[in-house]
Design a protein around this motif. Sequence first.
Motif, short mmCIF file in Angstrom:
data_model
loop_
_atom_site.label_atom_id
_atom_site.label_comp_id
_atom_site.label_asym_id
_atom_site.label_seq_id
_atom_site.Cartn_x
_atom_site.Cartn_y
_atom_site.Cartn_z
N MET B 1 -16.37 35.85 109.21
CA MET B 1 -16.53 35.85 110.51
C MET B 1 -15.29 35.58 111.16
O MET B 1 -14.57 35.11 110.91
CB MET B 1 -17.92 34.54 110.66
CG MET B 1 -18.91 34.97 109.91
SD MET B 1 -19.61 33.43 110.35
CE MET B 1 -19.83 32.41 108.71
N ASN B 2 -15.99 36.44 112.83
CA ASN B 2 -15.08 36.14 113.74
C ASN B 2 -15.10 34.77 114.05
O ASN B 2 -15.99 34.18 113.93
CB ASN B 2 -14.83 37.04 115.10
CG ASN B 2 -14.09 38.55 114.50
OD1 ASN B 2 -13.19 38.49 113.44
ND2 ASN B 2 -14.31 39.37 115.25
N GLN B 3 -13.99 34.35 115.05
CA GLN B 3 -13.92 32.45 115.44
C GLN B 3 -15.26 32.79 116.61
O GLN B 3 -15.35 33.95 117.57
CB GLN B 3 -12.53 32.48 115.98
CG GLN B 3 -11.82 32.18 115.06
CD GLN B 3 -10.62 30.97 115.98
OE1 GLN B 3 -10.00 31.96 116.62
NE2 GLN B 3 -10.64 29.57 115.40
N PHE B 4 -15.63 31.69 116.63
CA PHE B 4 -16.79 31.75 117.81
C PHE B 4 -15.94 30.05 118.67
O PHE B 4 -16.03 29.02 117.66
CB PHE B 4 -17.42 31.97 117.09
CG PHE B 4 -18.43 31.32 116.55
CD1 PHE B 4 -17.93 31.62 115.23
CD2 PHE B 4 -19.08 30.33 116.52
CE1 PHE B 4 -18.83 31.52 113.79
CE2 PHE B 4 -19.84 28.96 115.59
CZ PHE B 4 -19.20 29.70 113.95
N GLY B 30 -30.89 31.19 111.35
CA GLY B 30 -29.18 31.67 111.22
C GLY B 30 -28.80 32.89 110.25
O GLY B 30 -28.55 33.21 109.52
N THR B 31 -30.37 32.85 110.20
CA THR B 31 -30.59 34.30 108.80
C THR B 31 -30.38 35.18 109.30
O THR B 31 -30.20 36.15 108.02
CB THR B 31 -32.32 33.50 108.07
OG1 THR B 31 -33.09 34.23 109.10
CG2 THR B 31 -32.19 32.43 107.34
N VAL B 34 -25.79 35.11 110.83
CA VAL B 34 -24.77 34.42 110.24
C VAL B 34 -24.63 35.36 109.19
O VAL B 34 -23.48 35.62 108.96
CB VAL B 34 -25.10 33.02 109.39
CG1 VAL B 34 -24.08 32.75 108.58
CG2 VAL B 34 -25.76 31.64 110.14
N ASP B 35 -25.98 36.19 108.77
CA ASP B 35 -25.78 36.99 107.13
C ASP B 35 -25.52 38.12 108.08
O ASP B 35 -24.28 38.99 107.50
CB ASP B 35 -27.05 37.93 106.91
CG ASP B 35 -27.28 39.07 106.94
OD1 ASP B 35 -28.61 39.64 106.29
OD2 ASP B 35 -26.95 39.35 105.51
N LYS B 38 -20.86 37.95 109.06
CA LYS B 38 -20.37 38.29 107.83
C LYS B 38 -19.75 39.73 107.79
O LYS B 38 -18.84 40.02 106.98
CB LYS B 38 -20.72 37.40 106.57
CG LYS B 38 -21.13 35.95 106.56
CD LYS B 38 -21.14 36.09 104.72
CE LYS B 38 -22.00 33.89 104.93
NZ LYS B 38 -21.80 33.03 103.60
N LEU B 39 -20.82 39.96 108.19
CA LEU B 39 -20.63 41.52 107.72
C LEU B 39 -19.63 42.39 109.47
O LEU B 39 -19.48 43.44 108.66
CB LEU B 39 -22.06 41.92 107.62
CG LEU B 39 -22.56 41.64 106.40
CD1 LEU B 39 -23.82 42.94 106.49
CD2 LEU B 39 -22.10 42.35 105.22
N TYR B 40 -19.32 41.60 110.41
CA TYR B 40 -19.14 41.71 111.12
C TYR B 40 -19.87 42.54 111.60
O TYR B 40 -18.99 43.46 112.93
CB TYR B 40 -17.38 42.60 111.18
CG TYR B 40 -16.41 41.12 110.78
CD1 TYR B 40 -15.83 41.24 108.96
CD2 TYR B 40 -16.04 40.26 111.22
CE1 TYR B 40 -15.63 40.31 108.37
CE2 TYR B 40 -15.08 39.68 110.66
CZ TYR B 40 -15.13 39.28 109.05
OH TYR B 40 -13.98 38.24 108.63
N ASN B 43 -20.27 40.03 116.54
CA ASN B 43 -19.62 39.13 116.59
C ASN B 43 -19.18 38.16 118.06
O ASN B 43 -18.44 38.34 119.44
CB ASN B 43 -17.82 39.48 116.82
CG ASN B 43 -18.51 40.75 115.62
OD1 ASN B 43 -18.07 40.15 114.16
ND2 ASN B 43 -18.61 42.31 115.47
N ARG B 122 -25.33 47.80 108.84
CA ARG B 122 -24.94 46.67 108.50
C ARG B 122 -23.98 46.60 108.00
O ARG B 122 -23.10 46.03 107.20
CB ARG B 122 -25.86 45.74 106.99
CG ARG B 122 -27.79 45.57 107.67
CD ARG B 122 -28.41 45.11 106.61
NE ARG B 122 -27.93 43.96 105.74
CZ ARG B 122 -27.58 43.02 105.41
NH1 ARG B 122 -28.47 42.82 106.54
NH2 ARG B 122 -27.21 42.33 104.30
N ASP B 123 -23.20 48.03 107.93
CA ASP B 123 -22.33 48.21 107.06
C ASP B 123 -20.84 48.91 107.71
O ASP B 123 -21.18 49.53 108.34
CB ASP B 123 -21.99 49.10 106.13
CG ASP B 123 -20.69 48.52 104.71
OD1 ASP B 123 -19.86 48.80 105.58
OD2 ASP B 123 -20.93 49.61 103.82
N VAL B 124 -19.83 48.21 108.25
CA VAL B 124 -19.23 48.56 109.69
C VAL B 124 -18.50 49.49 108.76
O VAL B 124 -17.38 50.66 110.14
CB VAL B 124 -18.16 47.26 110.04
CG1 VAL B 124 -19.13 46.65 110.83
CG2 VAL B 124 -17.35 47.27 109.03
#
Lengths: 761, 325, 233
Positions: B1-4, B30-31, B34-35, B38-40, B43, B122-124
């Motif tokens: 994850m990026n910072q926040f 967060g479901t 947050v998911d 995590k995948l960026y 952000n 879902r996939d960068v």
Amino acid sequence: MTDDSTNPAQRRVVGTPQIRKEGAEKVLGRAKYVDDIEFPGMWHGATVRSTIPRGRILAIHFDESVPWHEFVIVTAADIPGNNHIQMIAADQPCLADGAVNHCDEPILLIAHPDKRLLPQAVASVRIDYEELPAVLSIEESESKREIIWGADTSTPNVFKEFVLQKGNVDEAWSSAACIVEGEYSTGAQEHLYIENNGMIADYSDDGGITVWGSLQCPFYVHKSLMAVFNLPEDKVRVIQTETGGAFGGKEDYPSIIASHAALLALKARRPIKMIYDRMEDLAATTKRHPSRTRHRTAVDKDGKLLAMEIEIATDGGAYSTLSSTVLSRATLHATGPYVCPNIRIRSRAWATNTVPYGAFRGFGAPQTIFAIERHMEHIALAVGMDPVELRRRNFLHDGDTTATQQIMREPVILDQLLDRALAVSDFYAKRERYARENATNPVKCGIGIAAFYHGSGFTGSGERRLNSLAGVDVTLQGKVRVLVSSTEFGQGTNTILAQIAAEALGISYDDVEMAPSDTHLIPNSGPTVASRTSMVVGHLIQRSGRQLIQTLKEAANLSDNYTRHDFFAACELLRARDGEVKSLSRYEAPPNIYWNDDTYTGEAYPAFAWAVYVAEVAVDTITYSAEVIDFHTVQEVGTVLNPTLAAGQIEGGVAQGIGYALYEKVQLKNGHMFNNQMTNYIMPTAQDVPPIHVYFEQIPFAYGAFGAKGIGELPHDGPAPAILNAIQNATGESFSAIPLLPEDIFLRFASYGLDPENITA
Amino acid sequence: MNQFNYLHPASTDQAVSSASSDGSKFIAGGTTLVDLMKLYVENPSTLVDVNDLPLAQVESLPNGGLRVGAMVRNSDLAFHPTVKEKYAVLSEALLSGASPQLRNMATTGGNLLQRTRCPYFRDVTAGPCNKRNPGTGCSAIDGFNRTMAILGTSDHCIATHPSDMDVAMTALEALIFIEGPKGKRSVPINDFYKLPGDTPHIENVLEPGELITHVEIPPAISTKQHYLKLRDRASYEFALASAAVVARVEGGHIHSVRIAMGGVGTRPWRAHEAEAVLTGKPATPAHFQAAAEAALRGAKPHTENAFKVELAKRCVIRALKVATA
Amino acid sequence: MAERPTLRDDQQLLDLEPLSPSDNSVTDDASSIPSNLGRVSRRTFLSGLGATGLMVSAGTFALAEEESGTPPAQENPSISRSTTINGKSYDLTGLDPRVTLLDLLRERIYFTGTKKGCDHGQCGACTVHVNGRRVNSCLTLAIMTAGKEVTTIEGLGQPGNLHPMQAAFVEHDGYQCGYCTSGQIMSAVALLKEPIGTTDEDIKQAMAGNICRCGAYPNILAAVKQVRGNASA
């Protein structure tokens, strides 16, 4: 107490449902898997992988925004020994060096103290490739438009080929009443162990390399590391941590990840942990070989098999790894449990630019058993016979010869298994009832069977070559330890081997523990594969126990009716004399086992497990969904060492087989697994698994531990064909490819239309 | 994850003012968030935790309807006695989604804002995605599109809306209440979601800083309700096609009906045409069939999801049968 | 050869301090490889070297380094917040908000009984209780458990004092490899308090969020039924 190996009625430990040795740890959350372990000063490693299926690496760029001086970076140039992971041949590089041959092929490794930085760092490495045309299917490989492997061999693009012949197939066609052809395909299947691959490695100048990790075969990893690092035996140490599922997926792959972690550890001079995340594990590690099997079969007017011609093709991926042995087992199981006087099988494992395929429970047998058991259904239709009776008419019996001309000297009770399966599943009554009810119900139920065997242990001369060594010793603390390289990963190794030792020694199950799975401490009893652990390794434990008792009687005054207390006292007398109390046994082939690798004839396996499975399905022709609603399994696996664990093996294998048939599809994009998450590669949940009924017949095999044969892989062989046979029974539609998904059923039924007036449910 | 930055306001006002800046997002269960973080894919620079706002009540309304706070957990809503009794389609839809653990975490507000499962989104690293990166293209149209939508698609996006609850809420004609920097407003659920058009990155009418506070569900036209979800395995799986039906039957005829579909639209799909065809007609398979045909008229299949057209029709028909039985 | 460290009760292995937050921009670039890496500070790297245990006072465990570290920027003043895990209080002040509950448990407090199977809420291996309800800890931000009670498998039972569900799992062989087992047991215990129906189908549906590849489903069902049957409603 005496060794009661010959009298099941007197057994105290073998055959009883002992609690698993490591059970308490598992329910308490205290069992230590590799990612649960930390070392001071440990760094974390990650892998940079190819994004193309075939080509040459032109340049590697490290993005400037990353402080690379904080990282340790390893390439092929850092490999001290051979840049090969050797399973059978030595064609798979440890790290790609110039050429890449599949997507996700490892190219370089990086390590850093903060593992959160790793994914971004990996993404910041940009590689320039010269792309080459990729071969992405069996058919493309067969066309030989591109040669991607073995250009300098006599069989380009072919990892391995077998031709197995019996009698004279060509002359049999003319006397056939009926000739039936069919083609059957199976897809790749991912192991989906809940614990991803992981390793920790450490290096020191005096100790050499030590790795800890999730694995099935400590000595396979040991051998690989010796070669990659050019180190002698005693400078490589492999320790298995508690392993969260394997199913073959941790048979050869761990050698790769262990080498990677160790290369980083060598360069970083500190411990390195590499744990794959789920997406990486799905995409980059081994899976079951996809297959295509073609049958042409001649039968006489009474449905007796006259000739079988079979062509098998498997997709091995980019490197040979285990493809030749998978192909061997596929070939040897392709004719099913039937007698046929004329057979020709030609099988080939093809190279493609995909992630190398590897071992998965069944190891080639599920693929070809799917084909033959579906094909028998078609033959039955063609000759107008009940598919159950067609099978019965052709079953192997005592004294018959198989495709390899092995004479069935051990009892073959297929008729009995079939009768019992038909009885416990109420087969005929259900079949008749479903036929009646289906006429007016869009949800059509069906019932189908599969009959099959699974050869126990390594094929042919394999066990002789393994030359396994195993045994027991007694510690100063008064515990008997089992000394094996056979590992536990849920199937019950620890428990059954302890039961065997306890039985053979006349002591209590609680007196026995397993020696740690540490190559410095244990003899090499071979890999934990091929359904060999109970039969082969267990037998070595049994013999070692008997041997120890004999020694104690001769040298330490152990009486014939010794008690447990007497046993341990005698051990101490022996220790005083010898300095240790230990008994090891070396593998001895059972008598009359002869195998010719060149002609592929002889005793393929010393023993077979046999089974008949019955699947019941409900196919909703409105929504295209197929569901397994009941499942009966009847098998003969020799002595059942632990009924609870044995049933667990059957239930688990059937659940995976259901997934193989109906749920699990690997979608490849340019040879890369595109659906690499647990949300889009789906396996059965608790709700998808029907009641599974388990029945055992037991015919002890004299050369297996207390009569045991192999059990672990058998249950994955039968479900897929039984399910598709049931679907054929339910709908009249024949499907020949798995996984069978709703849209495949839709395409078949869509043409029949939807008549609203006839919908009653 | 990026910072926040993480903020935990004590009041709705504070939450709204905290979230007005660019890059702020509310976090409840967060479901989804947050998911995707995590995948960026998501952000946010600031997360505003709204879990402790006083928005977790389920209350009956004087008009017979139900008011559901945005922070009510999916599992609590599914098991609520009034919901089970009067809005069975909602309870069934909720219980068919995700897993028990996820239902304990997910909230009403969050579920309304659930994002697509399209694998390209879902996939960068998977290629162009107009929803994730406007203007880059849609990889699904010529790619793997088995689970993609057949209704409401455009040349820019064919991603399926993944929710079950939202489909049931659509059939129940819920009203969504929103509080933002410019004040409070309410939006009927049918006006809440946007079609992708050429702006697939804009999925609903929420403005920056706007928070869903609660939902009001009017009294249902009938207790004859059913949610049918067709999918690849029995649970823990998104819909290939689903249908929420509420039907008022009088004298063997459909007096009025509400039909919404899931798994096939780029937004929860209210099947107005099907309702029009069915209203006043006998509650028989032939008319259900006609309604289903109307619902899927204009469906646009892609290379791998043509089977969904027929599947969705059959889903509607069966849901109608079960609801009216 | 490195040895496994033995930690005292008041020690834990620490991860590195959070990245320096001076620049919170995220790239909107289509290639979308977000990079905070230019801001990995020297202090971060050096402090990573040789980080082992940190002496703290008994009672409340600090989870972030207390020396000199610049806490992540918060527009509100940092509120002292703690969470309770298996009955003990842990101070979350200064914790990187990105840390999930799963990673907090496994990497900061060394409660490794909760497992990471997929890290995306797709397998259930990470199931724990928050205020008695089962949730996926991989999708729960640790800081959001402040003021709540977390129970993990370690808090459920101890050697010699198994929770009845743990004992039932042993009795019915409700596991094989054991990796999904913690999650299965935590789910099963939580469902005892949920309004689930009484049939096998109801229980299977309630346990469908816990994937088991070894296929121990039938035995898990038997274990849950036994405990349910014995427990008062």
